[in-house]
Design a protein around this motif. Structure first.
Motif, mmCIF file in Angstrom:
data_model
loop_
_atom_site.group_PDB
_atom_site.id
_atom_site.type_symbol
_atom_site.label_atom_id
_atom_site.label_comp_id
_atom_site.label_asym_id
_atom_site.label_seq_id
_atom_site.Cartn_x
_atom_site.Cartn_y
_atom_site.Cartn_z
ATOM 1 N N VAL A 1 0.850 -1.196 0.000
ATOM 2 C CA VAL A 1 0.000 0.000 0.000
ATOM 3 C C VAL A 1 0.885 1.245 0.000
ATOM 4 C CG1 VAL A 1 -1.985 -1.086 1.121
ATOM 5 C CG2 VAL A 1 -0.185 -0.071 2.535
ATOM 6 N N THR A 2 0.304 2.349 -0.484
ATOM 7 C CA THR A 2 1.082 3.590 -0.537
ATOM 8 C C THR A 2 0.739 4.513 0.640
ATOM 9 O OG1 THR A 2 -0.586 4.434 -2.040
ATOM 10 C CG2 THR A 2 1.455 3.637 -3.042
ATOM 11 N N ASP A 3 -0.307 4.166 1.378
ATOM 12 C CA ASP A 3 -0.673 4.971 2.544
ATOM 13 C C ASP A 3 -0.265 4.197 3.795
ATOM 14 O OD1 ASP A 3 -1.826 6.323 4.607
ATOM 15 O OD2 ASP A 3 -3.832 6.443 3.710
ATOM 16 N N GLU A 4 0.740 4.712 4.490
ATOM 17 C CA GLU A 4 1.267 3.944 5.618
ATOM 18 C C GLU A 4 0.247 3.754 6.734
ATOM 19 O OE1 GLU A 4 4.431 7.072 6.719
ATOM 20 O OE2 GLU A 4 3.984 6.073 8.607
ATOM 21 N N HIS B 1 21.068 6.888 8.681
ATOM 22 C CA HIS B 1 21.061 6.148 9.928
ATOM 23 C C HIS B 1 20.179 6.842 10.983
ATOM 24 C CE1 HIS B 1 24.043 4.419 13.129
ATOM 25 N NE2 HIS B 1 22.932 4.796 13.710
ATOM 26 N N ARG B 2 20.479 8.128 11.190
ATOM 27 C CA ARG B 2 19.693 8.886 12.192
ATOM 28 C C ARG B 2 18.234 8.983 11.797
ATOM 29 N NH1 ARG B 2 22.716 13.872 12.323
ATOM 30 N NH2 ARG B 2 24.770 13.269 13.036
ATOM 31 N N LYS B 3 18.039 9.131 10.486
ATOM 32 C CA LYS B 3 16.682 9.283 9.970
ATOM 33 C C LYS B 3 15.834 8.047 10.312
ATOM 34 C CE LYS B 3 15.365 10.748 5.430
ATOM 35 N NZ LYS B 3 16.001 11.153 4.175
ATOM 36 N N VAL B 4 16.433 6.867 10.198
ATOM 37 C CA VAL B 4 15.687 5.639 10.457
ATOM 38 C C VAL B 4 15.291 5.533 11.935
ATOM 39 C CG1 VAL B 4 15.850 3.122 10.514
ATOM 40 C CG2 VAL B 4 16.584 4.377 8.493
ATOM 41 N N TYR B 5 16.210 5.863 12.823
ATOM 42 C CA TYR B 5 15.867 5.847 14.244
ATOM 43 C C TYR B 5 14.680 6.777 14.507
ATOM 44 C CZ TYR B 5 19.509 3.005 16.385
ATOM 45 O OH TYR B 5 20.278 1.960 16.790
ATOM 46 N N GLY B 6 14.770 7.969 13.912
ATOM 47 C CA GLY B 6 13.693 8.962 14.080
ATOM 48 C C GLY B 6 12.375 8.427 13.534
ATOM 49 N N ARG B 7 12.462 7.780 12.383
ATOM 50 C CA ARG B 7 11.260 7.251 11.722
ATOM 51 C C ARG B 7 10.578 6.198 12.582
ATOM 52 N NH1 ARG B 7 7.214 7.368 9.373
ATOM 53 N NH2 ARG B 7 7.152 6.144 7.477
ATOM 54 N N VAL B 8 11.381 5.285 13.155
ATOM 55 C CA VAL B 8 10.801 4.203 13.953
ATOM 56 C C VAL B 8 10.098 4.797 15.183
ATOM 57 C CG1 VAL B 8 11.305 2.161 15.344
ATOM 58 C CG2 VAL B 8 12.428 2.458 13.140
ATOM 59 N N HIS B 9 10.757 5.750 15.837
ATOM 60 C CA HIS B 9 10.124 6.387 16.999
ATOM 61 C C HIS B 9 8.814 7.065 16.597
ATOM 62 C CE1 HIS B 9 12.809 5.620 20.273
ATOM 63 N NE2 HIS B 9 13.858 5.951 19.543
ATOM 64 N N HIS B 10 8.852 7.705 15.453
ATOM 65 C CA HIS B 10 7.665 8.410 14.960
ATOM 66 C C HIS B 10 6.510 7.426 14.711
ATOM 67 C CE1 HIS B 10 5.411 11.466 12.806
ATOM 68 N NE2 HIS B 10 5.126 10.519 11.923
ATOM 69 N N ILE B 11 6.830 6.301 14.076
ATOM 70 C CA ILE B 11 5.785 5.299 13.776
ATOM 71 C C ILE B 11 5.197 4.766 15.079
ATOM 72 C CG2 ILE B 11 5.294 3.017 12.755
ATOM 73 C CD1 ILE B 11 7.730 3.602 10.835
ATOM 74 N N HIS C 1 5.109 6.195 17.942
ATOM 75 C CA HIS C 1 4.343 7.258 18.591
ATOM 76 C C HIS C 1 2.956 7.368 17.946
ATOM 77 C CE1 HIS C 1 3.788 10.853 20.918
ATOM 78 N NE2 HIS C 1 3.365 11.486 19.836
ATOM 79 N N ALA C 2 2.929 7.316 16.613
ATOM 80 C CA ALA C 2 1.665 7.492 15.891
ATOM 81 C C ALA C 2 0.773 6.254 15.976
ATOM 82 C CB ALA C 2 1.957 7.821 14.428
ATOM 83 N N ARG C 3 1.388 5.078 15.954
ATOM 84 C CA ARG C 3 0.598 3.855 15.807
ATOM 85 C C ARG C 3 0.541 2.988 17.067
ATOM 86 N NH1 ARG C 3 -0.173 2.053 10.379
ATOM 87 N NH2 ARG C 3 -1.236 0.351 11.433
ATOM 88 N N GLY C 4 1.287 3.360 18.091
ATOM 89 C CA GLY C 4 1.277 2.564 19.323
ATOM 90 C C GLY C 4 2.181 1.361 19.203
#
Ligand code: 5AD
Ligand code: SF4
Length: 444
Positions: free
Chosen positions: A39-42, A60-70, A72-75
């Motif tokens: 899917v294109t909508d995460e 590298h830093r971006k991925v850490y940030g992304r995982v935390h963000h996900i 936070h948003a999705r539980g």
């Protein structure tokens, strides 16, 4: 739980280089076969996979940030997170032990065929689901990538891994040893792409001109691909300066389908630094190679990669890089500040002792010099006529005129729109900036 997994929707995000983009297409092919849907909508995804890169710090830093963000948003439990790619291999231990990240599964670049199994196992809370084993043989030659490209250019990975061990580079550790696909297998894939309507093939490898399969070398492979009807252009990236036999340069010069563009990573222009980097050439070797290439292929476009602030690099040694840049007169350059990568030889042997401020100063100085060279090179094209392969316009800017690329890979913005994507149009160059050329097909 298992039934639920069977119908899962996947959102796959790719970081880093073109090889990772290609690998994401392999992953799509492997998982689509198992009835996963992409899917294109995460927000609609049950599984989010990040295909990561650890070549440079930024990703590298971006991925850490992304995982935390996900998270936070999705539980914690509503979405599975999988880490693929180079960072998976290199940081497997950190990733699994960092409870705050809650990574469900991890797959390294040679383990994508195990993804269905890894995802399945990841539903078991108590199990650590990962496979980052590197293989000496895996080339995925039996998988036809599920392509997401625009229909003009298709990438084909012809070799994987790297044996060069440049001291700054993490690739030999994250992607393992060099291995090549059989020429037949590559040519079959290229034929299929031609039938699907692709006009350009870019042969891809971490060290692409080291390609070797039995007695077949890279020149043989390029020549075979160029014989395919319907393929108008062939490109390759990225080569190493050590592997440019005359036979290959002569073929490039003689074969009209092989684009006259070489991405030739310099990395540094000082011999002490080149030696510390284990690049296996001197600045004199490099300049001689540039001269030879220009003699054999007069209109060739040359681009490069350069690292500033490698450990112990002095101002004088950086000046040597500037000298080589001036002599080589690259059409453009990708420039990077040295960044220490875990596991590399440089990280173990050389302290990262050039300050951030000096790295910034050097990269700005280098970029300014290169920008002027690029502008001059582009301005020299004004009045010349080029064949432009028309490409799709970037989605974000639907109103701009048709765009295409020269054989030397320079972007040309045409004076009109409406040209057919995939067509080759003759165009006179009417303007130039450091970033693109302007062309008017009506007066050529
Ligand atoms: N620091 C900075 N740049 C790097 N590159 C690779 N590793 C590093 C590093 N540790 C650059 C090189 C290479 C390009 C793909 O990335 O210039 O050619
Ligand atoms: Fe890294 Fe050097 Fe191999 Fe390129 S040639 S992938 S820079 S080790």
């Amino acid at each position: 739980m298992i039934n639920q997994i069977k119908q899962k929707k996947i959102f796959l995000e790719t970081y880093g280089c073109q090889m990772n983009e290609y690998d994401s297409q392999l992953v799509r092919a492997i998982l689509k076969k198992e009835n996963y849907e992409f899917v294109t909508d995460e927000r609609k995804a049950d599984i989010i996979m990040l295909n990561t890169c650890s070549v440079r710090e930024h990703a590298h830093r971006k991925v850490y940030g992304r995982v935390h963000h996900i998270r936070h948003a999705r539980g914690k439990d509503s979405v599975m997170i999988g880490i693929l790619g180079c960072m998976a291999t290199n940081l497997r231990k950190d990733l699994l032990e960092d409870r705050s990240l809650k990574i469900d599964f991890i797959a390294g670049p040679d383990s994508y065929k195990h993804l269905p199994q890894l995802i399945h196992e990841a539903s078991d809370e108590d199990r650590k689901s990962y496979d980052v084993t590197l293989s000496e043989f895996e080339t995925y030659s039996d998988i036809y990538p599920s392509r997401t490209e625009d229909g003009v250019n298709a990438w084909i990975a012809v070799m994987r891994g790297c044996n060069n061990f440049c001291t700054f580079c993490v690739v030999p550790y994250t992607r393992g040893r060099e291995r090549s696909r059989s020429p037949k297998n590559v040519v079959d894939e290229a034929r299929r792409l031609a039938v699907e309507g692709f006009k350009q093939i870019t042969l891809l490898g971490q060290n692409v001109n080291s390609y070797r399969y039995d007695n077949y070398d890279f020149a043989y492979l390029m020549d075979e691909v160029s014989k395919i009807d319907g393929i108008k252009r062939i490109r390759f990236t990225s080569p190493h300066p050590k592997d440019f036999p005359d036979r290959f340069l002569d073929l490039m010069a003689a074969n009209p389908k092989i684009c006259k563009h070489i991405h030739l990573p310099l990395q540094a222009g000082n011999n002490r630094i080149l030696d510390m980097m284990n690049r296996t050439y001197t600045s004199e070797d490099f300049v001689n190679l540039v001269d030879k290439i220009r003699t054999k292929i007069p209109n060739v476009a040359l681009t490069t990669d350069i690292i500033v602030g490698f450990p112990t690099e002095t101002d004088g040694e950086f000046e040597d890089t500037i000298q080589v840049v001036a002599q080589a007169a690259f059409d453009s350059a990708f420039t990077f500040k040295y960044s220490q990568r875990q596991g590399t030889i440089a990280s173990k042997e050389y302290p990262d002792d050039v300050s951030e401020a000096i790295k910034t100063e050097r990269i700005m100085c280098l970029n300014e010099i290169q920008k002027n060279i690029t502008l001059k090179k582009n301005q020299a094209h004004i009045g010349q006529v080029f064949d432009i392969l028309i490409e799709p316009i970037f989605q974000e800017k639907p109103s701009i005129n048709s765009v295409g690329r020269t054989d030397g890979n320079k972007l040309v913005i045409l004076s009109q729109n409406g040209y057919k994507i995939g067509d080759m149009i003759k165009t006179i160059i009417t303007g130039a900036t450091p970033h693109a050329l302007k062309g008017d097909p009506s007066i050529s």
